[in-house]
Motif scaffolding. Structure first.
Motif, PDB file in Angstrom:
ATOM      1  N   ASN A  51       0.812  -1.215   0.000  1.00  0.00           N
ATOM      2  CA  ASN A  51       0.000   0.000   0.000  1.00  0.00           C
ATOM      3  C   ASN A  51       0.846   1.265   0.000  1.00  0.00           C
ATOM      4  O   ASN A  51       0.391   2.324  -0.463  1.00  0.00           O
ATOM      5  CB  ASN A  51      -0.932   0.007   1.202  1.00  0.00           C
ATOM      6  N   LEU A  54       1.633   1.566  -3.801  1.00  0.00           N
ATOM      7  CA  LEU A  54       0.561   1.330  -4.771  1.00  0.00           C
ATOM      8  C   LEU A  54       0.075   2.600  -5.469  1.00  0.00           C
ATOM      9  O   LEU A  54      -0.153   2.587  -6.682  1.00  0.00           O
ATOM     10  CB  LEU A  54      -0.608   0.614  -4.082  1.00  0.00           C
ATOM     11  N   PRO A  55      -0.087   3.742  -4.763  1.00  0.00           N
ATOM     12  CA  PRO A  55      -0.620   4.927  -5.450  1.00  0.00           C
ATOM     13  C   PRO A  55       0.374   5.637  -6.364  1.00  0.00           C
ATOM     14  O   PRO A  55      -0.024   6.502  -7.134  1.00  0.00           O
ATOM     15  CB  PRO A  55      -1.021   5.851  -4.287  1.00  0.00           C
ATOM     16  N   ILE A  56       1.664   5.302  -6.277  1.00  0.00           N
ATOM     17  CA  ILE A  56       2.663   6.131  -6.962  1.00  0.00           C
ATOM     18  C   ILE A  56       3.557   5.374  -7.940  1.00  0.00           C
ATOM     19  O   ILE A  56       4.257   5.996  -8.747  1.00  0.00           O
ATOM     20  CB  ILE A  56       3.581   6.843  -5.936  1.00  0.00           C
ATOM     21  N   GLU A 105      -1.513  -4.465  -8.757  1.00  0.00           N
ATOM     22  CA  GLU A 105      -2.875  -4.020  -9.016  1.00  0.00           C
ATOM     23  C   GLU A 105      -3.935  -5.047  -8.606  1.00  0.00           C
ATOM     24  O   GLU A 105      -5.049  -4.669  -8.242  1.00  0.00           O
ATOM     25  CB  GLU A 105      -3.033  -3.664 -10.499  1.00  0.00           C
ATOM     26  N   GLY A 320       1.072  13.384  -6.547  1.00  0.00           N
ATOM     27  CA  GLY A 320       0.805  12.040  -6.045  1.00  0.00           C
ATOM     28  C   GLY A 320       1.421  11.813  -4.669  1.00  0.00           C
ATOM     29  O   GLY A 320       0.786  11.265  -3.769  1.00  0.00           O
ATOM     30  N   PHE A 324      -0.872  11.357  -1.071  1.00  0.00           N
ATOM     31  CA  PHE A 324      -0.722  10.129  -0.282  1.00  0.00           C
ATOM     32  C   PHE A 324       0.412  10.227   0.723  1.00  0.00           C
ATOM     33  O   PHE A 324       1.050   9.246   1.066  1.00  0.00           O
ATOM     34  CB  PHE A 324      -0.484   8.941  -1.222  1.00  0.00           C
ATOM     35  N   LYS A 332      -5.194   2.719   5.642  1.00  0.00           N
ATOM     36  CA  LYS A 332      -4.863   3.573   4.484  1.00  0.00           C
ATOM     37  C   LYS A 332      -4.308   2.736   3.338  1.00  0.00           C
ATOM     38  O   LYS A 332      -3.546   1.819   3.551  1.00  0.00           O
ATOM     39  CB  LYS A 332      -3.837   4.627   4.891  1.00  0.00           C
TER      40      LYS A 332
END
Length: 332
Positions: A51, A54-56, A105, A320, A324, A332
């Motif tokens: 995690n 994951l967003p970046i 993903e 990004g 986050f 989160k």
């Protein structure tokens, strides 16, 4: 034309170098977290590690695309020779990055059994992609045989001792970046483990970087002469010493981002030293930046595109990270 044509090749080379170092320090951190996933058994800790990137991770890989496309347009001869010489490690790296992407993903919605396979894919993809990047770097530095703009080697030079050493050192270095990232972004037992890993990996990375520097200097007098003759070499050495001291001091500081930033400085210093050793070569042993350049009109057009794309990509990456920011917790 707004600038002298004589400046275009060097500006083009600087643009490619900028995308390379941005990719290494950004996606290298993500790959390092993937490598370190193999050291954790707790499912909750693995979830936190995934995690945290994951967003970046996908935004960080933009620099790889930008660098590859830019190399084709700005220095087509280099692109042609390099990809002929390094076809196998390049394709293997891309397949490994795809495997890592699939694991990242799909992991959150997978069953427990499928998660184990995805974790293996994530670790293996991160390891293989990093190893291939080190092989590419090592093969490039040692020399790529070419004649009249065509690759003239046998295609297996990347399996030599020096490229393999570079691959192993890069795995350690990326793992160091990943551990420092976890020190910054996590807390509790996972953060404590990451601190211990970072201290050990720091010494191993320094040892590996020193070995590569000595090996390169002894095997190629031209690189050694460039480094010894540059007025920047001593300041870089002093700066590196300060960053090493700062790295180990940072673990006693409340500013938990400092270890990561210090290691990013190590990579930056090493990259500048590599540029000093190589310049004006862009493809060892003999091809210079000027000789490999595409027509001035093409370079001017591409640099104008870079002037737009690079700031946009930097803003995207920064946004990004900002959205986050903070510690990654179970919620989160």
């Amino acid at each position: 034309m707004f600038m002298s044509e004589a400046l275009l090749p060097d500006l083009a080379a600087a643009a490619i170098a900028f995308t390379i170092i941005l990719y290494v320090i950004l996606d290298g951190t993500d790959l390092g977290v993937g490598i370190l996933l193999a050291t954790r058994d707790d499912p909750d800790e693995k979830k936190l590690m995934v995690n945290s990137i994951l967003p970046i991770w996908d935004g960080n890989e933009t620099w790889l695309v930008l660098g590859g496309g830019g190399l084709l347009a700005l220095f087509p001869v280099v692109y042609s020779v390099l990809f002929s010489a390094l076809y196998i490690p390049v394709i293997t790296m891309l397949l490994a990055l795809i495997a890592r992407a699939v694991a990242l993903e799909f992991r959150a919605d997978a069953s427990a059994q499928m998660k184990r396979w995805l974790d293996i894919s994530l670790v293996a993809g991160s390891l293989i992609a990093t190893l291939c990047q080190g092989l590419i770097m090592g093969c490039f530095v040692q020399r790529v045989e070419h004649e009249e703009g065509r690759f003239s080697g046998h295609g297996w030079e990347w399996l030599g001792a020096f490229p393999l050493t570079c691959g192993m050192v890069l795995i350690i270095g990326y793992a160091l970046l990943g551990s420092c990232w976890l020190v910054w972004r996590t807390e509790g037992r996972l953060q404590t483990a990451a601190k211990g890993q970072a201290r050990t990996l720091g010494w191993l990375t320094l040892l590996g970087m020193t070995a590569i520097l000595l090996w390169t200097s002894l095997s190629n007098p031209t690189y050694r002469d460039h480094l010894l003759g540059s007025s920047l070499s001593l300041p870089l050495l002093v700066l590196h010493g300060v960053l090493v001291a700062g790295f180990y001091w940072a673990f006693s500081s409340r500013l938990e981002f400092l270890p990561l930033f210090a290691v990013l400085g190590w990579f930056g210093v090493a990259f500048v030293a590599a540029i000093i050793a190589l310049y004006p070569l862009i493809l060892p042993p003999s091809l210079t930046i000027g000789q490999a350049s595409s027509p001035a009109s093409s370079q001017a057009f591409m640099l104008a595109g870079f002037a737009v794309l690079v700031p946009v990509t930097l803003v995207y990456n920064t946004w990004g990270f900002w959205v986050f920011r903070g510690k990654v917790t179970a919620g989160k």
